[in-house]
Design a protein around this motif. Structure first.
Motif, PDB file in Angstrom:
ATOM      1  N   PRO A   1       0.840  -1.189   0.000  1.00  0.00           N
ATOM      2  CA  PRO A   1       0.000   0.000   0.000  1.00  0.00           C
ATOM      3  C   PRO A   1       0.886   1.254   0.000  1.00  0.00           C
ATOM      4  O   PRO A   1       1.965   1.250   0.593  1.00  0.00           O
ATOM      5  CB  PRO A   1      -0.776  -0.109   1.319  1.00  0.00           C
ATOM      6  N   SER A   2       0.412   2.282  -0.679  1.00  0.00           N
ATOM      7  CA  SER A   2       1.158   3.536  -0.746  1.00  0.00           C
ATOM      8  C   SER A   2       1.522   4.034   0.653  1.00  0.00           C
ATOM      9  O   SER A   2       0.673   4.081   1.536  1.00  0.00           O
ATOM     10  CB  SER A   2       0.281   4.574  -1.446  1.00  0.00           C
ATOM     11  N   GLY A   3       2.778   4.398   0.841  1.00  0.00           N
ATOM     12  CA  GLY A   3       3.235   4.938   2.122  1.00  0.00           C
ATOM     13  C   GLY A   3       3.825   3.910   3.048  1.00  0.00           C
ATOM     14  O   GLY A   3       4.303   4.239   4.144  1.00  0.00           O
ATOM     15  N   THR A   4       3.810   2.634   2.651  1.00  0.00           N
ATOM     16  CA  THR A   4       4.328   1.576   3.532  1.00  0.00           C
ATOM     17  C   THR A   4       5.855   1.632   3.629  1.00  0.00           C
ATOM     18  O   THR A   4       6.431   1.234   4.659  1.00  0.00           O
ATOM     19  CB  THR A   4       3.885   0.185   3.020  1.00  0.00           C
ATOM     20  N   GLY A   5       6.517   2.095   2.570  1.00  0.00           N
ATOM     21  CA  GLY A   5       7.975   2.213   2.642  1.00  0.00           C
ATOM     22  C   GLY A   5       8.727   1.559   1.497  1.00  0.00           C
ATOM     23  O   GLY A   5       9.940   1.325   1.599  1.00  0.00           O
ATOM     24  N   LYS A   6       8.033   1.280   0.389  1.00  0.00           N
ATOM     25  CA  LYS A   6       8.695   0.651  -0.772  1.00  0.00           C
ATOM     26  C   LYS A   6       9.871   1.483  -1.274  1.00  0.00           C
ATOM     27  O   LYS A   6      10.954   0.949  -1.483  1.00  0.00           O
ATOM     28  CB  LYS A   6       7.716   0.554  -1.954  1.00  0.00           C
ATOM     29  N   SER A   7       9.624   2.771  -1.488  1.00  0.00           N
ATOM     30  CA  SER A   7      10.691   3.613  -2.060  1.00  0.00           C
ATOM     31  C   SER A   7      11.881   3.669  -1.116  1.00  0.00           C
ATOM     32  O   SER A   7      13.022   3.585  -1.551  1.00  0.00           O
ATOM     33  CB  SER A   7      10.196   5.039  -2.290  1.00  0.00           C
ATOM     34  N   THR A   8      11.589   3.788   0.182  1.00  0.00           N
ATOM     35  CA  THR A   8      12.662   3.860   1.183  1.00  0.00           C
ATOM     36  C   THR A   8      13.523   2.601   1.114  1.00  0.00           C
ATOM     37  O   THR A   8      14.756   2.672   1.073  1.00  0.00           O
ATOM     38  CB  THR A   8      12.034   3.984   2.601  1.00  0.00           C
TER      39      THR A   8
ATOM     40  N   GLU B   1       1.615  -1.620  -7.533  1.00  0.00           N
ATOM     41  CA  GLU B   1       0.527  -1.806  -6.575  1.00  0.00           C
ATOM     42  C   GLU B   1      -0.369  -2.970  -6.994  1.00  0.00           C
ATOM     43  O   GLU B   1      -0.101  -3.638  -7.979  1.00  0.00           O
ATOM     44  CB  GLU B   1      -0.224  -0.484  -6.412  1.00  0.00           C
TER      45      GLU B   1
ATOM     46  N   ARG C   1       5.073  12.158   5.746  1.00  0.00           N
ATOM     47  CA  ARG C   1       5.757  12.421   4.488  1.00  0.00           C
ATOM     48  C   ARG C   1       5.369  13.792   3.929  1.00  0.00           C
ATOM     49  O   ARG C   1       6.101  14.372   3.139  1.00  0.00           O
ATOM     50  CB  ARG C   1       5.391  11.314   3.482  1.00  0.00           C
TER      51      ARG C   1
ATOM     52  N   ARG D   1      -6.035   6.934  -0.146  1.00  0.00           N
ATOM     53  CA  ARG D   1      -4.934   5.970  -0.049  1.00  0.00           C
ATOM     54  C   ARG D   1      -5.199   4.944   1.054  1.00  0.00           C
ATOM     55  O   ARG D   1      -4.903   3.764   0.909  1.00  0.00           O
ATOM     56  CB  ARG D   1      -3.593   6.683   0.201  1.00  0.00           C
TER      57      ARG D   1
ATOM     58  N   ASN E   1       6.908  -4.070   7.442  1.00  0.00           N
ATOM     59  CA  ASN E   1       7.857  -2.966   7.618  1.00  0.00           C
ATOM     60  C   ASN E   1       7.547  -2.239   8.918  1.00  0.00           C
ATOM     61  O   ASN E   1       6.904  -1.203   8.948  1.00  0.00           O
ATOM     62  CB  ASN E   1       7.790  -1.991   6.439  1.00  0.00           C
ATOM     63  N   ASN E   2       8.065  -2.847  10.006  1.00  0.00           N
ATOM     64  CA  ASN E   2       7.914  -2.224  11.312  1.00  0.00           C
ATOM     65  C   ASN E   2       9.252  -1.571  11.637  1.00  0.00           C
ATOM     66  O   ASN E   2       9.432  -0.376  11.466  1.00  0.00           O
ATOM     67  CB  ASN E   2       7.499  -3.305  12.321  1.00  0.00           C
ATOM     68  N   ASP E   3      10.239  -2.400  12.008  1.00  0.00           N
ATOM     69  CA  ASP E   3      11.595  -1.890  12.190  1.00  0.00           C
ATOM     70  C   ASP E   3      12.267  -1.853  10.817  1.00  0.00           C
ATOM     71  O   ASP E   3      12.385  -2.882  10.150  1.00  0.00           O
ATOM     72  CB  ASP E   3      12.332  -2.825  13.152  1.00  0.00           C
ATOM     73  N   LEU E   4      12.667  -0.662  10.398  1.00  0.00           N
ATOM     74  CA  LEU E   4      13.179  -0.481   9.025  1.00  0.00           C
ATOM     75  C   LEU E   4      14.399  -1.359   8.741  1.00  0.00           C
ATOM     76  O   LEU E   4      14.494  -1.974   7.677  1.00  0.00           O
ATOM     77  CB  LEU E   4      13.512   1.000   8.808  1.00  0.00           C
TER      78      LEU E   4
END
Ligand code: ATP
Length: 186
Positions: free
Chosen positions: A8-15, A99, A133, A144, A167-170
Motif C-alpha cells: 500500500p502507498s506509504g508503507t515504505g517501498k521507495s525507502t 501496486e 511524508r 490511499r 515494515n515495522n523496524d526499518l
C-alpha cells in the motif's frame, strides 16, 4: 526472474528499494514508470517517472506498451515493456515496484516473477507515515487508506505472494528484503 515489490502507498517501498539499490548499485536497476500525475518538488522528469499527459498515456495503453498500469487517485501509473527492457539491456535486474492491480496484471503476463508484499504494521501506522511524508491532502490521504484496506485484504489470499515482510523496524525489514531478493536472483 523479476522480483516484484508491492505495498500500500506509504508503507515504505521507495525507502527500502532506494537502500537496496544503493547497497548493490551494480546489480539492480529501476524501471522508470510513466505517470500522468504532476511532478512533486524535487522530482526530475525521466528520473523518478516519465511524466506524460493523459492523451499520451492512453495512446500507450492502446498500443499495448504497458506490462501493467493502473488508475490511482485520479492519475494513471504504468510500467512499460520498454522501461523494463532498458534495465535488462544495461545488464541489471529490474525490480518492479507496483501496486495491487499491477500485481494482478503481471500474474496474467506469465512473466517469471517473485512477488514480495510489504505490509505496514497497521493502518494507523500507515496513516501517520503518509502524514509524516507531507505529500497528502486530507482527501488523498483517505483515498490511499481506503485503497490500502482493499490491498491488505487481497494480500491475505493464499498463494498471491511468495514472501510477506512487515515494515515495522526499518533495518529488520531491509535485511529480510535484501536476503530474499538476493536469494531469488542468484
Ligand atoms: N520502517 C519504517 N519506520 C518508520 N517510518 C518509515 C518506515 N519505512 C518508511 N517510513 C517512512 O514512511 C514514509 C513513506 O515511505 P515511502 O515514501 O518509502 O513509501 P512508498 O511505499 O514508497 O509510498 P508511495 O507508493 O506512495 O510512493 C516516508 O516518510 C518514510 O520515511
Amino acid at each position: 526472474m523479476t522480483p516484484v515489490l508491492s505495498a500500500p502507498s506509504g508503507t515504505g517501498k521507495s525507502t527500502l528499494l532506494t537502500r537496496l539499490f544503493a547497497s548493490h548499485p551494480e546489480t539492480f536497476g529501476f524501471s522508470i514508470s510513466h505517470t500522468t500525475r504532476q511532478p512533486r518538488s524535487g522530482e526530475t522528469p525521466g528520473v523518478e517517472y516519465h511524466f506524460v499527459t493523459p492523451e499520451t498515456f492512453e495512446s500507450m495503453i492502446a498500443r499495448e506498451a504497458f506490462i501493467e498500469y493502473t488508475r490511482f487517485s485520479g492519475n494513471y501509473y504504468g510500467t512499460s515493456i520498454d522501461a523494463v527492457k532498458a534495465v535488462a539491456e544495461r545488464g541489471r535486474v529490474c525490480v518492479l515496484d507496483i501496486e495491487m492491480e499491477g500485481v494482478k496484471q503481471v500474474k496474467r503476463t506469465g512473466l517469471g516473477a517473485k512477488f514480495v508484499f510489504l505490509k505496514p504494521p497497521s493502518l494507523e501506522v500507515l496513516r501517520s507515515r503518509l502524514e509524516g511524508r507531507g505529500t497528502e491532502t486530507e482527501e488523498s490521504l483517505s483515498k490511499r487508506l481506503e485503497t490500502a484496506r482493499v490491498e491488505l485484504e487481497f494480500a491475505e489470499v493464499p498463494g498471491v505472494h511468495d514472501k510477506v515482510i512487515v515494515n515495522n523496524d526499518l533495518d529488520k525489514a531491509y535485511e529480510e528484503l535484501e536476503g530474499y531478493i538476493l536469494s531469488v536472483i542468484s
